[in-house]
Design a protein around this motif. Structure first.
Motif, PDB file in Angstrom:
ATOM      1  N   UNK A   1      21.532 -13.825 150.617  1.00  0.00           N
ATOM      2  CA  UNK A   1      21.490 -12.412 151.021  1.00  0.00           C
ATOM      3  C   UNK A   1      21.902 -12.216 152.477  1.00  0.00           C
ATOM      4  N   UNK A   2      21.863 -13.271 153.277  1.00  0.00           N
ATOM      5  CA  UNK A   2      22.253 -13.178 154.684  1.00  0.00           C
ATOM      6  C   UNK A   2      23.780 -13.195 154.860  1.00  0.00           C
ATOM      7  N   UNK A   3      24.496 -13.606 153.825  1.00  0.00           N
ATOM      8  CA  UNK A   3      25.964 -13.625 153.908  1.00  0.00           C
ATOM      9  C   UNK A   3      26.509 -12.203 153.953  1.00  0.00           C
ATOM     10  N   UNK A   4      27.712 -12.068 154.459  1.00  0.00           N
ATOM     11  CA  UNK A   4      28.362 -10.760 154.519  1.00  0.00           C
ATOM     12  C   UNK A   4      29.043 -10.437 153.189  1.00  0.00           C
ATOM     13  N   UNK A   5      28.859  -9.217 152.726  1.00  0.00           N
ATOM     14  CA  UNK A   5      29.519  -8.767 151.510  1.00  0.00           C
ATOM     15  C   UNK A   5      31.031  -8.816 151.689  1.00  0.00           C
ATOM     16  N   UNK A   6      31.718  -9.372 150.693  1.00  0.00           N
ATOM     17  CA  UNK A   6      33.169  -9.525 150.784  1.00  0.00           C
ATOM     18  C   UNK A   6      33.789  -9.282 149.412  1.00  0.00           C
ATOM     19  N   UNK A   7      34.821  -8.455 149.363  1.00  0.00           N
ATOM     20  CA  UNK A   7      35.473  -8.106 148.104  1.00  0.00           C
ATOM     21  C   UNK A   7      36.520  -9.154 147.709  1.00  0.00           C
ATOM     22  N   UNK A   8      36.616  -9.397 146.410  1.00  0.00           N
ATOM     23  CA  UNK A   8      37.619 -10.306 145.855  1.00  0.00           C
ATOM     24  C   UNK A   8      38.263  -9.636 144.651  1.00  0.00           C
ATOM     25  N   UNK A   9      39.507  -9.986 144.381  1.00  0.00           N
ATOM     26  CA  UNK A   9      40.157  -9.481 143.176  1.00  0.00           C
ATOM     27  C   UNK A   9      39.526 -10.150 141.953  1.00  0.00           C
ATOM     28  N   UNK A  10      39.012  -9.382 141.003  1.00  0.00           N
ATOM     29  CA  UNK A  10      38.467  -9.980 139.780  1.00  0.00           C
ATOM     30  C   UNK A  10      39.532 -10.785 139.033  1.00  0.00           C
TER      31      UNK A  10
ATOM     32  N   UNK B   1      32.375  -0.560 132.236  1.00  0.00           N
ATOM     33  CA  UNK B   1      33.264  -0.713 133.389  1.00  0.00           C
ATOM     34  C   UNK B   1      33.717  -2.159 133.526  1.00  0.00           C
ATOM     35  N   UNK B   2      32.817  -3.105 133.312  1.00  0.00           N
ATOM     36  CA  UNK B   2      33.209  -4.514 133.299  1.00  0.00           C
ATOM     37  C   UNK B   2      34.261  -4.768 132.222  1.00  0.00           C
ATOM     38  N   UNK B   3      34.094  -4.163 131.055  1.00  0.00           N
ATOM     39  CA  UNK B   3      35.068  -4.331 129.979  1.00  0.00           C
ATOM     40  C   UNK B   3      36.407  -3.679 130.327  1.00  0.00           C
ATOM     41  N   UNK B   4      36.355  -2.533 130.993  1.00  0.00           N
ATOM     42  CA  UNK B   4      37.600  -1.872 131.375  1.00  0.00           C
ATOM     43  C   UNK B   4      38.395  -2.742 132.353  1.00  0.00           C
ATOM     44  N   UNK B   5      37.673  -3.479 133.194  1.00  0.00           N
ATOM     45  CA  UNK B   5      38.308  -4.391 134.150  1.00  0.00           C
ATOM     46  C   UNK B   5      38.795  -5.657 133.460  1.00  0.00           C
TER      47      UNK B   5
END
Length: 359
Positions: A162-171, A60-64
């Motif tokens: 680990x206390x930070x909030x999960x946040x999505x970024x464009x690879x 999946x990493x390779x597909x991205x």
């Protein structure tokens, strides 16, 4: 990219220079792609890359990072990531398994993973776009985990991140290479070697008993989203017990690598291997010399963080001492009979085996 043992970040310039020395090359196979750091860099450099890994998370990493092209997916991926990043947490299997039964992530971030991963599954997207979203989620979780970089265990006290909030970024997607559309495959390495052909073949096989599936089982479950039965303190997938690679077996390693080397199809073979591995340098040179002329480049680097801090038992008690803090990574360059003309590496003629050009 995710934290990863065996990452070729520091060796990357050496690999790129070795590929560039094959002046006629336009295509490269990466048979053990892992995080796709190497394939990603080669694609950025303009090569058509054929990446392969038998683990689903690595494919999946390779597909991205290898197959997906920026110009085709940036717009849709950016829109979808903003939509997914706005979702509230919804605790589910992931939270229960990796935040409550174990302590890889804070429950608030586990609940976000559950909600986002369920939403991705519901969209039934085409594979490359889905891979971009999954990698964004994997990397977001990696930034807020509570480990030393391996999922064999988690820290006794929560890591500060680990206390930070999960946040999505464009690879960090890259445009399609001038040499053509790149590919991502999920095959056994030997099957891939017999199926795929390119100008250069890069091999970075496992070198000891430590299984990448066991080390990164959380990512396998996150990508497959199959909610497997788990075992032990680390809540490993049960198939960690049965999905075994011959490259993680000292008894099977030599025969498996010899068969692979005989099967790969390329003008130049590049083999990355560690001096802690199952096969010594002289043995590797002898094995590779069956395919052509061998040049050896070596690179000194710090061992991974787990080796720096020592050996601990499941109760957190130190039970072993650190033997050494640095390793050598060898890059073996093999010029096969199919090569048009001899290579010039690093601006000069290659030295014979046993020459350490990058110490």
């Amino acid at each position: 990219m995710i934290k990863y043992i065996g990452s070729k970040r520091t060796l990357l310039p050496v690999v790129l220079d070795a590929v560039a020395a094959v002046t006629s090359a336009t295509s490269v196979i990466d048979l053990f792609s892992g995080t796709s750091r190497v394939g990603h860099a080669l694609k950025r450099a303009g090569y058509r890359v054929l990446a392969n890994d038998h683990n689903t998370y690595a494919a999946t990493l390779a597909r991205c990072y290898v197959a997906a092209d920026l110009e085709q997916l940036q717009r849709d991926a950016t829109r979808l990531l903003a939509e997914l990043d706005a979702l509230p947490g919804q605790p589910g299997w992931f939270t229960h398994t990796y935040c409550e039964r174990s302590r890889f992530f804070q429950p608030k971030n586990g609940a976000r993973v559950d909600a986002i991963r369920d939403a991705i599954a519901a969209k039934q997207l085409e594979p490359e776009l889905e891979a971009v979203l999954l990698v964004s989620l994997m990397e977001a979780a990696d930034r807020v985990d509570s480990t030393c970089g391996l999922q064999m265990a988690y820290l006794k006290q929560w890591a500060a991140r680990s206390h930070n909030d999960l946040s999505l970024r464009l690879p960090d997607l890259v445009p399609r290479a001038p040499a053509g559309k790149s590919e991502a495959h999920r095959m056994d390495a030997l099957e891939a070697a017999r199926t795929l052909a390119a100008d250069v073949v890069y091999l970075d096989p496992p070198y000891n008993q430590h299984s990448y599936l066991s080390n990164y089982h959380v990512w396998e479950s996150l990508v497959l989203w199959d909610q497997p039965e788990v075992y032990g303190i680390a809540c490993k997938r049960v198939d960690c017990r049965t999905r075994k690679s011959p490259y993680n077996s000292k008894r099977k390693f030599h025969a498996a690598l010899a068969e692979l080397i005989a099967a790969v199809q390329g003008k130049v073979l590049l083999v990355s291997f560690n001096n802690e591995g199952y096969i010594e340098r002289a043995q590797m040179e002898a094995m590779l010399s069956t395919r052509g002329r061998v040049t050896v480049l070596s690179h000194d680097y710090k061992r991974y963080v787990g080796a720096q801090i020592g050996i601990y038992n499941p109760s957190g008690e130190k039970v072993g001492a650190v033997s050494h803090l640095r390793n050598l990574e060898y890059l073996y360059v093999v010029e096969t009979d199919a090569l048009d003309q001899p290579l010039e590496i690093d601006g000069g003629s290659p030295e014979p085996p046993q020459s350490d050009l990058f110490e």
